[in-house]
Design a protein around this motif. Structure first.
Motif, PDB file in Angstrom:
ATOM      1  N   MET A   1     -16.159  -1.550   9.572  1.00 34.14           N
ATOM      2  CA  MET A   1     -15.290  -2.695   9.428  1.00 34.14           C
ATOM      3  C   MET A   1     -15.148  -3.055   7.958  1.00 34.14           C
ATOM      4  O   MET A   1     -16.133  -3.095   7.242  1.00 34.14           O
ATOM      5  CB  MET A   1     -15.904  -3.892  10.146  1.00 34.14           C
ATOM      6  N   PRO A   2     -13.936  -3.337   7.540  1.00 31.55           N
ATOM      7  CA  PRO A   2     -13.733  -3.726   6.146  1.00 31.55           C
ATOM      8  C   PRO A   2     -14.397  -5.070   5.848  1.00 31.55           C
ATOM      9  O   PRO A   2     -14.371  -5.978   6.682  1.00 31.55           O
ATOM     10  CB  PRO A   2     -12.220  -3.851   6.020  1.00 31.55           C
ATOM     11  N   GLY A   3     -14.951  -5.183   4.663  1.00 31.78           N
ATOM     12  CA  GLY A   3     -15.538  -6.445   4.236  1.00 31.78           C
ATOM     13  C   GLY A   3     -14.497  -7.322   3.564  1.00 31.78           C
ATOM     14  O   GLY A   3     -13.329  -6.941   3.422  1.00 31.78           O
ATOM     15  N   TYR A   4     -14.944  -8.483   3.116  1.00 31.63           N
ATOM     16  CA  TYR A   4     -13.996  -9.434   2.534  1.00 31.63           C
ATOM     17  C   TYR A   4     -13.338  -8.883   1.275  1.00 31.63           C
ATOM     18  O   TYR A   4     -12.169  -9.155   1.002  1.00 31.63           O
ATOM     19  CB  TYR A   4     -14.669 -10.784   2.287  1.00 31.63           C
ATOM     20  N   LYS A   5     -14.080  -8.082   0.489  1.00 29.92           N
ATOM     21  CA  LYS A   5     -13.489  -7.526  -0.739  1.00 29.92           C
ATOM     22  C   LYS A   5     -12.314  -6.610  -0.415  1.00 29.92           C
ATOM     23  O   LYS A   5     -11.293  -6.646  -1.101  1.00 29.92           O
ATOM     24  CB  LYS A   5     -14.544  -6.754  -1.542  1.00 29.92           C
ATOM     25  N   THR A   6     -12.456  -5.807   0.618  1.00 27.76           N
ATOM     26  CA  THR A   6     -11.368  -4.924   1.029  1.00 27.76           C
ATOM     27  C   THR A   6     -10.156  -5.730   1.476  1.00 27.76           C
ATOM     28  O   THR A   6      -9.021  -5.402   1.130  1.00 27.76           O
ATOM     29  CB  THR A   6     -11.832  -3.984   2.164  1.00 27.76           C
ATOM     30  N   HIS A   7     -10.403  -6.797   2.229  1.00 32.62           N
ATOM     31  CA  HIS A   7      -9.301  -7.644   2.683  1.00 32.62           C
ATOM     32  C   HIS A   7      -8.614  -8.335   1.501  1.00 32.62           C
ATOM     33  O   HIS A   7      -7.382  -8.439   1.457  1.00 32.62           O
ATOM     34  CB  HIS A   7      -9.788  -8.677   3.693  1.00 32.62           C
ATOM     35  N   VAL A   8      -9.398  -8.793   0.541  1.00 31.44           N
ATOM     36  CA  VAL A   8      -8.842  -9.439  -0.648  1.00 31.44           C
ATOM     37  C   VAL A   8      -7.997  -8.452  -1.450  1.00 31.44           C
ATOM     38  O   VAL A   8      -6.865  -8.755  -1.846  1.00 31.44           O
ATOM     39  CB  VAL A   8      -9.968 -10.044  -1.516  1.00 31.44           C
ATOM     40  N   ILE A   9      -8.528  -7.260  -1.672  1.00 27.76           N
ATOM     41  CA  ILE A   9      -7.801  -6.247  -2.451  1.00 27.76           C
ATOM     42  C   ILE A   9      -6.520  -5.826  -1.738  1.00 27.76           C
ATOM     43  O   ILE A   9      -5.445  -5.749  -2.350  1.00 27.76           O
ATOM     44  CB  ILE A   9      -8.711  -5.031  -2.737  1.00 27.76           C
ATOM     45  N   ALA A  10      -6.608  -5.579  -0.437  1.00 29.84           N
ATOM     46  CA  ALA A  10      -5.429  -5.143   0.317  1.00 29.84           C
ATOM     47  C   ALA A  10      -4.332  -6.202   0.281  1.00 29.84           C
ATOM     48  O   ALA A  10      -3.152  -5.885   0.066  1.00 29.84           O
ATOM     49  CB  ALA A  10      -5.804  -4.813   1.755  1.00 29.84           C
ATOM     50  N   ALA A  11      -4.701  -7.453   0.478  1.00 27.23           N
ATOM     51  CA  ALA A  11      -3.705  -8.528   0.452  1.00 27.23           C
ATOM     52  C   ALA A  11      -3.108  -8.678  -0.944  1.00 27.23           C
ATOM     53  O   ALA A  11      -1.893  -8.869  -1.087  1.00 27.23           O
ATOM     54  CB  ALA A  11      -4.329  -9.843   0.915  1.00 27.23           C
ATOM     55  N   TYR A 139      -2.135 -12.032   6.142  1.00 26.14           N
ATOM     56  CA  TYR A 139      -2.733 -11.987   7.482  1.00 26.14           C
ATOM     57  C   TYR A 139      -2.507 -10.609   8.102  1.00 26.14           C
ATOM     58  O   TYR A 139      -3.415 -10.024   8.709  1.00 26.14           O
ATOM     59  CB  TYR A 139      -2.078 -13.072   8.350  1.00 26.14           C
ATOM     60  N   LEU A 140      -1.291 -10.080   7.944  1.00 23.79           N
ATOM     61  CA  LEU A 140      -0.957  -8.756   8.477  1.00 23.79           C
ATOM     62  C   LEU A 140      -1.864  -7.677   7.906  1.00 23.79           C
ATOM     63  O   LEU A 140      -2.331  -6.800   8.638  1.00 23.79           O
ATOM     64  CB  LEU A 140       0.507  -8.421   8.190  1.00 23.79           C
ATOM     65  N   THR A 141      -2.154  -7.741   6.611  1.00 21.13           N
ATOM     66  CA  THR A 141      -3.041  -6.726   6.022  1.00 21.13           C
ATOM     67  C   THR A 141      -4.413  -6.763   6.686  1.00 21.13           C
ATOM     68  O   THR A 141      -5.019  -5.725   6.911  1.00 21.13           O
ATOM     69  CB  THR A 141      -3.195  -6.904   4.497  1.00 21.13           C
ATOM     70  N   HIS A 142      -4.879  -7.978   7.007  1.00 19.17           N
ATOM     71  CA  HIS A 142      -6.181  -8.091   7.677  1.00 19.17           C
ATOM     72  C   HIS A 142      -6.142  -7.413   9.045  1.00 19.17           C
ATOM     73  O   HIS A 142      -7.034  -6.625   9.386  1.00 19.17           O
ATOM     74  CB  HIS A 142      -6.592  -9.558   7.833  1.00 19.17           C
ATOM     75  N   LEU A 143      -5.115  -7.726   9.826  1.00 14.33           N
ATOM     76  CA  LEU A 143      -5.015  -7.143  11.167  1.00 14.33           C
ATOM     77  C   LEU A 143      -4.884  -5.627  11.107  1.00 14.33           C
ATOM     78  O   LEU A 143      -5.490  -4.911  11.920  1.00 14.33           O
ATOM     79  CB  LEU A 143      -3.832  -7.750  11.921  1.00 14.33           C
ATOM     80  N   LEU A 144      -4.111  -5.122  10.154  1.00 18.21           N
ATOM     81  CA  LEU A 144      -3.953  -3.671  10.026  1.00 18.21           C
ATOM     82  C   LEU A 144      -5.265  -3.001   9.642  1.00 18.21           C
ATOM     83  O   LEU A 144      -5.617  -1.952  10.198  1.00 18.21           O
ATOM     84  CB  LEU A 144      -2.860  -3.342   9.002  1.00 18.21           C
ATOM     85  N   ASP A 146      -8.243  -4.086  10.244  1.00 12.83           N
ATOM     86  CA  ASP A 146      -9.153  -4.198  11.378  1.00 12.83           C
ATOM     87  C   ASP A 146      -8.643  -3.443  12.604  1.00 12.83           C
ATOM     88  O   ASP A 146      -9.266  -3.474  13.657  1.00 12.83           O
ATOM     89  CB  ASP A 146      -9.374  -5.661  11.756  1.00 12.83           C
ATOM     90  N   ARG A 147      -7.479  -2.810  12.464  1.00 13.93           N
ATOM     91  CA  ARG A 147      -6.844  -2.050  13.550  1.00 13.93           C
ATOM     92  C   ARG A 147      -6.678  -2.910  14.795  1.00 13.93           C
ATOM     93  O   ARG A 147      -6.991  -2.502  15.909  1.00 13.93           O
ATOM     94  CB  ARG A 147      -7.663  -0.802  13.867  1.00 13.93           C
ATOM     95  N   ARG A 148      -6.131  -4.110  14.576  1.00 16.79           N
ATOM     96  CA  ARG A 148      -5.941  -5.056  15.674  1.00 16.79           C
ATOM     97  C   ARG A 148      -4.473  -5.318  15.959  1.00 16.79           C
ATOM     98  O   ARG A 148      -4.120  -6.326  16.517  1.00 16.79           O
ATOM     99  CB  ARG A 148      -6.627  -6.387  15.342  1.00 16.79           C
ATOM    100  N   TRP A 149      -3.607  -4.429  15.554  1.00 16.13           N
ATOM    101  CA  TRP A 149      -2.186  -4.692  15.755  1.00 16.13           C
ATOM    102  C   TRP A 149      -1.757  -4.324  17.132  1.00 16.13           C
ATOM    103  O   TRP A 149      -1.853  -3.343  17.712  1.00 16.13           O
ATOM    104  CB  TRP A 149      -1.363  -3.949  14.705  1.00 16.13           C
TER     105      TRP A 149
END
Length: 149
Positions: A1-11, A139-144, A146-149
């Motif tokens: 699972m991606p951590g917060y840093k990955t989510h921050v960078i992706a967004a 928000y979309l980057t987070h869902l993608l 986390d593979r929750r789309w």
């Protein structure tokens, strides 16, 4: 699972890319300060789905909310500060990867960015639409991720 840093960078990358495309095509050319704010909105929105877990992302997210809430109180917007506090509690009413990891939440959670400015400051929807778009994109980057789309 991606951590917060990955989510921050992706967004941050997605928002920067969207802004660069908008500027290049002439669709939307914000002032530099506005561009930074929109990227920050996307990053904060990317952290939201995981605020129901004990994480660095949650501490960062709620730390920012405390600053915004205090600023609202100092400026005399007590009702708005109370609304922000109520909304901040919503993720705690379900389990992790519950409603915060759904496509409809991606669209609904940022809605106050459209509604509140028009009600409180008489801002027209087109003026605040970039904020909503940035939040949905983050928000979309987070869902993608986390593979929750």
């Amino acid at each position: 699972m991606p951590g917060y840093k990955t989510h921050v960078i992706a967004a941050g990358v997605a928002a920067s890319g969207a802004l660069a495309l908008g500027i290049e095509k002439g669709w939307y050319v914000p002032a530099p300060q506005m561009a930074v704010v929109l990227i920050a909105v996307a990053v904060v929105a990317a952290l939201f789905p995981d605020v129901d877990t004990d994480s660095k992302g949650r501490r960062l997210y709620y730390g920012l909310l405390v600053v915004v809430d205090v600023a609202l109180l100092v400026r005399g917007y007590a009702k708005l500060a109370a609304l922000l506090g109520l909304c901040a509690m919503l993720p705690a009413i379900d389990h992790h990867r519950g409603w915060t990891h759904t496509w409809w939440a991606m669209l609904a959670v940022p809605l106050p960015l459209l509604v509140v400015p028009s009600l409180v400051w008489d801002k027209q929807v087109p003026a605040v639409l970039p904020y909503y778009g940035a939040a949905v994109l983050g928000y979309l980057t987070h869902l993608l991720l986390d593979r929750r789309w």
